[in-house]
Design a protein around this motif. Structure first.
Motif, PDB file in Angstrom:
ATOM      1  N   MET A 131       0.851  -1.183   0.000  1.00 32.23           N
ATOM      2  CA  MET A 131       0.000   0.000   0.000  1.00 32.23           C
ATOM      3  C   MET A 131       0.887   1.232   0.000  1.00 32.23           C
ATOM      4  O   MET A 131       1.901   1.268   0.702  1.00 32.23           O
ATOM      5  CB  MET A 131      -0.894   0.004   1.235  1.00 32.23           C
ATOM      6  CG  MET A 131      -1.836   1.199   1.304  1.00 32.23           C
ATOM      7  SD  MET A 131      -2.790   1.235   2.824  1.00 32.23           S
ATOM      8  CE  MET A 131      -3.904  -0.117   2.543  1.00 32.23           C
ATOM      9  N   PHE A 132       0.492   2.227  -0.775  1.00 35.34           N
ATOM     10  CA  PHE A 132       1.262   3.459  -0.887  1.00 35.34           C
ATOM     11  C   PHE A 132       0.427   4.642  -0.414  1.00 35.34           C
ATOM     12  O   PHE A 132      -0.801   4.621  -0.496  1.00 35.34           O
ATOM     13  CB  PHE A 132       1.680   3.702  -2.340  1.00 35.34           C
ATOM     14  CG  PHE A 132       2.627   2.682  -2.880  1.00 35.34           C
ATOM     15  CD1 PHE A 132       3.993   2.810  -2.658  1.00 35.34           C
ATOM     16  CD2 PHE A 132       2.178   1.588  -3.603  1.00 35.34           C
ATOM     17  CE1 PHE A 132       4.880   1.869  -3.160  1.00 35.34           C
ATOM     18  CE2 PHE A 132       3.049   0.648  -4.105  1.00 35.34           C
ATOM     19  CZ  PHE A 132       4.409   0.785  -3.884  1.00 35.34           C
ATOM     20  N   SER A 133       1.131   5.664   0.016  1.00 34.87           N
ATOM     21  CA  SER A 133       0.491   6.941   0.287  1.00 34.87           C
ATOM     22  C   SER A 133      -0.137   7.436  -1.011  1.00 34.87           C
ATOM     23  O   SER A 133       0.415   7.194  -2.091  1.00 34.87           O
ATOM     24  CB  SER A 133       1.561   7.929   0.777  1.00 34.87           C
ATOM     25  OG  SER A 133       1.089   9.249   0.690  1.00 34.87           O
ATOM     26  N   PRO A 134      -1.274   8.148  -0.934  1.00 38.70           N
ATOM     27  CA  PRO A 134      -1.916   8.642  -2.165  1.00 38.70           C
ATOM     28  C   PRO A 134      -1.021   9.575  -2.986  1.00 38.70           C
ATOM     29  O   PRO A 134      -1.213   9.699  -4.187  1.00 38.70           O
ATOM     30  CB  PRO A 134      -3.145   9.404  -1.655  1.00 38.70           C
ATOM     31  CG  PRO A 134      -3.384   8.907  -0.285  1.00 38.70           C
ATOM     32  CD  PRO A 134      -2.069   8.450   0.249  1.00 38.70           C
ATOM     33  N   ASN A 135      -0.037  10.217  -2.360  1.00 39.18           N
ATOM     34  CA  ASN A 135       0.814  11.144  -3.111  1.00 39.18           C
ATOM     35  C   ASN A 135       2.086  10.497  -3.665  1.00 39.18           C
ATOM     36  O   ASN A 135       2.983  11.196  -4.111  1.00 39.18           O
ATOM     37  CB  ASN A 135       1.154  12.377  -2.263  1.00 39.18           C
ATOM     38  CG  ASN A 135       1.907  12.006  -1.000  1.00 39.18           C
ATOM     39  OD1 ASN A 135       2.088  10.834  -0.703  1.00 39.18           O
ATOM     40  ND2 ASN A 135       2.331  13.003  -0.250  1.00 39.18           N
ATOM     41  N   THR A 136       2.166   9.168  -3.648  1.00 41.93           N
ATOM     42  CA  THR A 136       3.328   8.470  -4.212  1.00 41.93           C
ATOM     43  C   THR A 136       3.166   8.390  -5.726  1.00 41.93           C
ATOM     44  O   THR A 136       2.143   7.928  -6.223  1.00 41.93           O
ATOM     45  CB  THR A 136       3.458   7.048  -3.637  1.00 41.93           C
ATOM     46  OG1 THR A 136       3.476   7.113  -2.215  1.00 41.93           O
ATOM     47  CG2 THR A 136       4.713   6.366  -4.132  1.00 41.93           C
ATOM     48  N   ASP A 137       4.197   8.828  -6.453  1.00 39.10           N
ATOM     49  CA  ASP A 137       4.077   8.799  -7.915  1.00 39.10           C
ATOM     50  C   ASP A 137       4.234   7.380  -8.450  1.00 39.10           C
ATOM     51  O   ASP A 137       4.793   6.502  -7.805  1.00 39.10           O
ATOM     52  CB  ASP A 137       5.055   9.777  -8.588  1.00 39.10           C
ATOM     53  CG  ASP A 137       6.510   9.403  -8.383  1.00 39.10           C
ATOM     54  OD1 ASP A 137       6.924   8.354  -8.904  1.00 39.10           O
ATOM     55  OD2 ASP A 137       7.233  10.172  -7.724  1.00 39.10           O
ATOM     56  N   ILE A 138       3.728   7.177  -9.635  1.00 46.68           N
ATOM     57  CA  ILE A 138       3.681   5.846 -10.252  1.00 46.68           C
ATOM     58  C   ILE A 138       5.075   5.252 -10.437  1.00 46.68           C
ATOM     59  O   ILE A 138       5.286   4.059 -10.216  1.00 46.68           O
ATOM     60  CB  ILE A 138       2.907   5.881 -11.584  1.00 46.68           C
ATOM     61  CG1 ILE A 138       1.440   6.183 -11.293  1.00 46.68           C
ATOM     62  CG2 ILE A 138       3.050   4.570 -12.346  1.00 46.68           C
ATOM     63  CD1 ILE A 138       0.587   6.385 -12.528  1.00 46.68           C
ATOM     64  N   ALA A 139       6.056   6.061 -10.811  1.00 47.52           N
ATOM     65  CA  ALA A 139       7.421   5.553 -11.014  1.00 47.52           C
ATOM     66  C   ALA A 139       7.982   4.989  -9.713  1.00 47.52           C
ATOM     67  O   ALA A 139       8.584   3.901  -9.702  1.00 47.52           O
ATOM     68  CB  ALA A 139       8.321   6.660 -11.552  1.00 47.52           C
ATOM     69  N   ALA A 140       7.778   5.713  -8.605  1.00 44.37           N
ATOM     70  CA  ALA A 140       8.258   5.234  -7.296  1.00 44.37           C
ATOM     71  C   ALA A 140       7.537   3.951  -6.907  1.00 44.37           C
ATOM     72  O   ALA A 140       8.162   3.005  -6.402  1.00 44.37           O
ATOM     73  CB  ALA A 140       8.065   6.310  -6.240  1.00 44.37           C
ATOM     74  N   LYS A 141       6.237   3.879  -7.144  1.00 44.47           N
ATOM     75  CA  LYS A 141       5.476   2.661  -6.844  1.00 44.47           C
ATOM     76  C   LYS A 141       6.052   1.468  -7.608  1.00 44.47           C
ATOM     77  O   LYS A 141       6.267   0.401  -7.033  1.00 44.47           O
ATOM     78  CB  LYS A 141       4.002   2.835  -7.230  1.00 44.47           C
ATOM     79  CG  LYS A 141       3.200   3.704  -6.310  1.00 44.47           C
ATOM     80  CD  LYS A 141       1.745   3.754  -6.791  1.00 44.47           C
ATOM     81  CE  LYS A 141       0.897   4.620  -5.907  1.00 44.47           C
ATOM     82  NZ  LYS A 141      -0.523   4.597  -6.312  1.00 44.47           N
ATOM     83  N   ASN A 142       6.280   1.668  -8.884  1.00 47.15           N
ATOM     84  CA  ASN A 142       6.802   0.577  -9.716  1.00 47.15           C
ATOM     85  C   ASN A 142       8.191   0.134  -9.263  1.00 47.15           C
ATOM     86  O   ASN A 142       8.501  -1.057  -9.272  1.00 47.15           O
ATOM     87  CB  ASN A 142       6.804   0.970 -11.187  1.00 47.15           C
ATOM     88  CG  ASN A 142       5.394   1.047 -11.754  1.00 47.15           C
ATOM     89  OD1 ASN A 142       4.476   0.413 -11.241  1.00 47.15           O
ATOM     90  ND2 ASN A 142       5.223   1.844 -12.794  1.00 47.15           N
ATOM     91  N   GLN A 143       9.055   1.074  -8.887  1.00 43.75           N
ATOM     92  CA  GLN A 143      10.400   0.729  -8.407  1.00 43.75           C
ATOM     93  C   GLN A 143      10.320  -0.087  -7.119  1.00 43.75           C
ATOM     94  O   GLN A 143      11.020  -1.086  -6.963  1.00 43.75           O
ATOM     95  CB  GLN A 143      11.225   1.994  -8.169  1.00 43.75           C
ATOM     96  CG  GLN A 143      11.654   2.693  -9.432  1.00 43.75           C
ATOM     97  CD  GLN A 143      12.401   3.994  -9.134  1.00 43.75           C
ATOM     98  OE1 GLN A 143      12.295   4.566  -8.057  1.00 43.75           O
ATOM     99  NE2 GLN A 143      13.162   4.461 -10.117  1.00 43.75           N
ATOM    100  N   VAL A 144       9.460   0.336  -6.196  1.00 42.82           N
ATOM    101  CA  VAL A 144       9.321  -0.362  -4.916  1.00 42.82           C
ATOM    102  C   VAL A 144       8.737  -1.755  -5.131  1.00 42.82           C
ATOM    103  O   VAL A 144       9.248  -2.741  -4.590  1.00 42.82           O
ATOM    104  CB  VAL A 144       8.469   0.475  -3.927  1.00 42.82           C
ATOM    105  CG1 VAL A 144       8.082  -0.352  -2.706  1.00 42.82           C
ATOM    106  CG2 VAL A 144       9.219   1.734  -3.514  1.00 42.82           C
ATOM    107  N   LYS A 145       7.687  -1.854  -5.916  1.00 41.33           N
ATOM    108  CA  LYS A 145       7.068  -3.162  -6.168  1.00 41.33           C
ATOM    109  C   LYS A 145       8.061  -4.115  -6.824  1.00 41.33           C
ATOM    110  O   LYS A 145       8.107  -5.293  -6.487  1.00 41.33           O
ATOM    111  CB  LYS A 145       5.811  -3.004  -7.028  1.00 41.33           C
ATOM    112  CG  LYS A 145       4.663  -2.353  -6.271  1.00 41.33           C
ATOM    113  CD  LYS A 145       3.330  -2.451  -6.973  1.00 41.33           C
ATOM    114  CE  LYS A 145       3.246  -1.656  -8.231  1.00 41.33           C
ATOM    115  NZ  LYS A 145       1.881  -1.614  -8.790  1.00 41.33           N
ATOM    116  N   SER A 146       8.861  -3.600  -7.728  1.00 42.44           N
ATOM    117  CA  SER A 146       9.861  -4.421  -8.391  1.00 42.44           C
ATOM    118  C   SER A 146      10.936  -4.889  -7.401  1.00 42.44           C
ATOM    119  O   SER A 146      11.339  -6.050  -7.421  1.00 42.44           O
ATOM    120  CB  SER A 146      10.508  -3.627  -9.529  1.00 42.44           C
ATOM    121  OG  SER A 146      11.549  -4.356 -10.109  1.00 42.44           O
TER     122      SER A 146
END
Length: 166
Positions: A131-146
């Motif tokens: 789960m991410f904060s609503p203000n987390t950008d998509i690129a950061a989400k993808n890097q973390v998930k990866s």
């Protein structure tokens, strides 16, 4: 982990004998199958498992605390003067808090991999969610998930029947 927690060697040997010598037999249509040895050691439902899961969780907690003390992961604070929290453990579930940075996610992946190798337990990434904060950008989400190798952001209806705020 038992040795690290300073249990006596004889006690550790007895516990490990119980874990290593287990055999199973299954009743199918009223008939018992031949005995078989599991390919992994401790399983949920084994008599000792609730106790050993707590001891394993202590090991995971120690690894996460150490990483936080060393500044390798951040945890979260509920306010500026509060202590940070890097994880919450309940039974065999864990909630881990990090900043949405690839570096912290990679550290978490390494910790979980070490935990798996030492405990013999496996993290089920298919049952895991992020789960991410609503203000987390998509690129950061993808890097973390990866980095943590967890792709699902689906928390269904919450955790333990409680709704999540997102």
């Amino acid at each position: 982990m038992l040795v690290k927690l300073e249990f006596r060697r004889r006690w550790v040997d007895l516990i490990m004998k119980c874990v290593r010598t287990v055999r199973y037999q299954i009743k199918v249509n009223g008939t018992l199958t031949e005995q078989f040895i599991p390919t992994r050691s401790l399983r949920q439902g084994d008599t000792l498992s609730p106790y050993l899961f707590v001891i394993y969780a202590e090991g995971l907690s120690a690894l996460l605390h150490e990483a936080e003390e060393q500044g390798r992961i951040s945890g979260v604070k509920i306010c500026q003067n509060a202590s940070s929290v890097s994880h919450l453990l309940f039974a065999d579930d864990s909630v881990i808090f990090l900043k949405a940075k690839q570096e912290e996610a990679a550290i978490l992946h390494d910790i979980l991999e070490l935990y798996e190798n030492c405990s013999g337990q496996c993290i089920n990434t298919e049952k895991s969610a992020i789960m991410f904060s609503p203000n987390t950008d998509i690129a950061a989400k993808n890097q973390v998930k990866s980095a943590v190798r967890i792709t699902s952001e689906d928390w269904k209806d919450g955790y333990l029947g409680l709704p999540h705020v997102g």
